[in-house]
Design a protein around this motif. Structure first.
Motif, short mmCIF file in Angstrom:
data_model
loop_
_atom_site.label_atom_id
_atom_site.label_comp_id
_atom_site.label_asym_id
_atom_site.label_seq_id
_atom_site.Cartn_x
_atom_site.Cartn_y
_atom_site.Cartn_z
N PRO A 1 -91.28 8.83 37.88
CA PRO A 1 -91.89 7.64 37.28
C PRO A 1 -93.06 7.13 38.14
N GLN A 2 -94.15 6.75 37.50
CA GLN A 2 -95.32 6.27 38.24
C GLN A 2 -95.38 4.75 38.18
N THR A 3 -96.01 4.18 39.21
CA THR A 3 -96.20 2.73 39.22
C THR A 3 -97.66 2.41 38.98
N LEU A 4 -97.89 1.52 38.03
CA LEU A 4 -99.25 1.05 37.78
C LEU A 4 -99.55 -0.07 38.77
N GLN A 5 -100.61 0.07 39.54
CA GLN A 5 -100.94 -0.94 40.55
C GLN A 5 -101.42 -2.22 39.88
N PRO A 6 -101.32 -3.37 40.58
CA PRO A 6 -101.73 -4.63 39.94
C PRO A 6 -103.18 -4.59 39.48
N PHE A 7 -103.44 -5.29 38.39
CA PHE A 7 -104.80 -5.33 37.83
C PHE A 7 -105.75 -6.07 38.78
N PHE A 8 -105.25 -7.15 39.36
CA PHE A 8 -106.07 -7.90 40.31
C PHE A 8 -105.77 -7.42 41.72
N GLU A 9 -106.82 -7.44 42.56
CA GLU A 9 -106.65 -6.85 43.90
C GLU A 9 -106.24 -7.86 44.96
N HIS A 10 -106.73 -9.08 44.85
CA HIS A 10 -106.42 -10.07 45.88
C HIS A 10 -104.94 -10.45 45.78
N SER A 11 -104.33 -10.67 46.96
CA SER A 11 -102.89 -10.96 46.97
C SER A 11 -102.56 -12.23 46.17
N LEU A 12 -103.52 -13.17 46.11
CA LEU A 12 -103.27 -14.41 45.36
C LEU A 12 -103.03 -14.13 43.88
N PHE A 13 -103.77 -13.14 43.36
CA PHE A 13 -103.75 -12.90 41.92
C PHE A 13 -102.85 -11.75 41.50
N LYS A 14 -102.31 -11.02 42.47
CA LYS A 14 -101.63 -9.78 42.05
C LYS A 14 -100.37 -10.03 41.24
N ASN A 15 -99.78 -11.23 41.36
CA ASN A 15 -98.63 -11.56 40.51
C ASN A 15 -98.98 -12.56 39.41
N ALA A 16 -100.29 -12.81 39.27
CA ALA A 16 -100.70 -13.80 38.26
C ALA A 16 -100.62 -13.20 36.87
N MET A 17 -100.36 -14.08 35.90
CA MET A 17 -100.41 -13.69 34.49
C MET A 17 -101.44 -14.60 33.85
N LEU A 18 -102.27 -14.03 33.00
CA LEU A 18 -103.28 -14.85 32.33
C LEU A 18 -102.81 -15.22 30.93
N LEU A 19 -102.99 -16.48 30.58
CA LEU A 19 -102.54 -16.96 29.27
C LEU A 19 -103.70 -17.52 28.48
N LYS A 20 -103.68 -17.30 27.19
CA LYS A 20 -104.59 -18.00 26.29
C LYS A 20 -103.79 -19.15 25.70
N THR A 21 -104.16 -20.36 26.05
CA THR A 21 -103.44 -21.53 25.54
C THR A 21 -104.36 -22.29 24.59
N ILE A 22 -103.76 -23.28 23.94
CA ILE A 22 -104.51 -23.99 22.91
C ILE A 22 -104.71 -25.43 23.34
N GLY A 23 -105.90 -25.95 23.13
CA GLY A 23 -106.18 -27.34 23.49
C GLY A 23 -106.74 -28.10 22.32
N ARG A 24 -106.97 -29.37 22.50
CA ARG A 24 -107.46 -30.20 21.40
C ARG A 24 -108.81 -30.79 21.79
N THR A 25 -109.75 -30.77 20.86
CA THR A 25 -111.05 -31.38 21.15
C THR A 25 -111.32 -32.58 20.26
N ALA A 26 -110.55 -32.74 19.20
CA ALA A 26 -110.75 -33.91 18.33
C ALA A 26 -109.39 -34.46 17.93
N ALA A 27 -109.33 -35.79 17.84
CA ALA A 27 -108.04 -36.44 17.60
C ALA A 27 -107.43 -36.05 16.26
N ASP A 28 -108.27 -35.77 15.27
CA ASP A 28 -107.74 -35.48 13.94
C ASP A 28 -107.47 -33.99 13.73
N MET A 29 -107.57 -33.21 14.78
CA MET A 29 -107.35 -31.77 14.62
C MET A 29 -106.30 -31.29 15.61
#
Lengths: 111, 371
Positions: free
Chosen positions: B37-65
């Motif tokens: 079995p092979q291991t895929l190395q982390p996508f990010f190289e810096h130790s700070l980011f190597k366990n990070a997960m990126l999320l697309k979250t949702i925000g609001r820009t207008a009160a009625d939406m």
């Protein structure tokens, strides 16, 4: 015939070529009765001579002999040519390979 | 409460809203009994980011939406083995700087070590979605070399998608035939379509953009967004069967016999909230695709470019809107997957739905952002 071209649904088919007077042309769009192609130098579109043939490397069903072709009009770098294929399913065949064939409109799933 | 939804998201990692670039074991291909079995190395190289997960979250820009824009956040789990158990997150935009990261981490960072990761984050933050093909394509366009196995889309799938999208550029290539010969160069349609896909010929794109009334300097972004909308049309259609299931689930009368009236009313209200938000997102996406298809059909059927040119004026906004709508839908599908797997009347199902409804009422992922 120009009116007829407007009456039929036009399709755009990736990789569909047409051989006119022995010269391979790229198609711009195609309906069941007319095809628009990019003009190639050295071809006399006013007196088109066979062989005529649709060719496609991607879709076997589009490779067809065309009995007759006749120029309708030219516009810029495009010439529109009248043709007829004696196959009642030809329009459906063209529709199946149209660049929009993969997309179905979203339905109101909450209705 | 919010942890349940976070757990659901990070546990299932819907690819269009969660990018998990941590190291992972690669599956051994079927029939291969020899390989280790092979291991895929982390996508990010810096130790700070190597366990990070990126999320697309949702925000609001207008009160009625509700849930209006899509945002990118880097999530740092407290325990990388159990990312759903909590962590901290920071917003990432297309201009994320070293100073912002240092401030968030409260530490100095060697710029040469993190430079590559920042470039990767810039590419990802500018996209409205982490859909695997979009990600892979964006990195190829940015000429950033990364291990493409992180994108979870095979070469064959990516090639097929590229061919499909490129073929849709043929009517645009035909429009380019009307340009002066010196700006078009090669007049073969397939070459022009290639140029419109690659977006790499400035003199051709300049003349083409001018003919389409695209403001100077924006041709690449506008055409890329048009390709993106075309891509999203398939992505939304793919989700339709699951969304129908979810709509039926939300519309079905739940068994609330043992619950007190007030609690039962709350559950009904939560289901209604999720249903309304989803319906809104779905119809908004449908409206975008109607505009897109109508202008494209007119271009093909009547050789009339006017509606198409008009559509291009707003296509970048549409591309971003679709990303936000997809993020909302994806999150609801994910929650539904968890809730529907529970036994009838399960408290987990009630709570995760309640949490989702609350976030939609607030207009975004404030709780996830604060995780």
């Amino acid at each position: 015939m120009v009116t007829e071209r407007r009456a039929h649904k036009r399709y755009v088919i990736d990789g569909l070529m047409v051989e006119l007077a022995g010269v391979v042309h790229e198609t711009v769009d195609i309906s069941v009765r007319a095809v628009a192609v990019v003009i190639r130098p050295g071809v006399d579109y006013a007196a088109l001579k066979p062989p005529f043939r649709f060719t496609s490397e991607k879709a076997e069903g589009l490779n067809r002999h065309i009995p007759n072709m006749r120029r309708l009009y030219e516009r810029g770098r495009v010439v529109v040519v009248d043709y007829f294929i004696d196959d009642p399913e030809w329009d459906n065949t063209l529709a199946a390979y149209d660049v929009r064939a993969d997309v179905k409109p979203l339905e109101d799933v909450f209705g | 409460m919010r942890r349940l939804r976070l757990k659901a998201l990070l546990g299932t990692c819907p690819p269009s809203i969660v990018f998990d670039g941590r190291a992972r074991r690669l599956p051994i291909e079927d029939g291969d009994t020899q390989s280790e079995p092979q291991t895929l190395q982390p996508f990010f190289e810096h130790s700070l980011f190597k366990n990070a997960m990126l999320l697309k979250t949702i925000g609001r820009t207008a009160a009625d939406m509700p849930a209006n824009v899509v945002q990118t956040r880097a999530y740092f789990p407290f325990d990388p083995k159990y990312p759903g158990n909590g962590g901290v997150s920071m917003p990432c935009d297309g201009e994320l700087t070293l100073a912002t990261v240092e401030k968030f981490m409260s530490s100095k960072i060697d710029p040469t070590v993190i430079e590559g990761d920042l470039r990767k984050i810039h590419v990802m933050a500018k996209l409205p979605s982490f859909s695997p093909f979009l990600l892979r394509d964006a990195f190829e366009r940015a000429a950033l070399k990364v291990d493409q196995r992180h994108f979870r889309v095979s070469d064959a799938e990516a090639d097929a998608m590229r061919d499909t999208l490129k073929s849709k550029l043929k009517p645009l290539a035909a429009m380019a035939l009307a340009l002066p010969a010196n700006s078009v160069g090669d007049t073969r349609l397939d070459m022009l379509a290639r140029k419109l896909w690659e977006l790499d010929d400035p003199s051709f794109l300049g003349a083409f953009g001018q003919a389409l009334k695209i403001p100077e300097g924006q041709t690449i972004d506008v055409l890329y967004a048009w390709i993106g909308v075309s891509f999203f049309q398939r992505e939304f259609a793919k989700r339709q069967p699951k969304l129908r299931e979810l709509a039926e689930w939300l519309g079905a009368k739940p068994q609330l016999g043992e619950l007190r009236d007030e609690k039962a009313r709350q559950i009904e209200a939560d289901r209604g909230q999720v249903r309304d938000s989803l319906r809104w997102a779905w119809s908004q996406a449908g409206a975008v695709f109607d505009r897109y298809s109508s202008s494209y059909d007119t271009l093909i059927s009547k050789s009339d470019a006017k509606p198409f040119v008009e559509y291009l004026q707003n296509v970048r906004v549409d591309f971003q809107i679709l990303g936000a709508r997809l993020a909302l839908i994806e999150q609801c599908l994910c929650v539904h997957g968890v809730a529907a797997a529970q036994e009838r009347g399960s408290q987990v199902a009630v709570e995760i739905l309640q949490d989702l409804a609350a976030s939609l009422r607030d207009g975004g992922d404030r709780d996830l952002a604060a995780a």
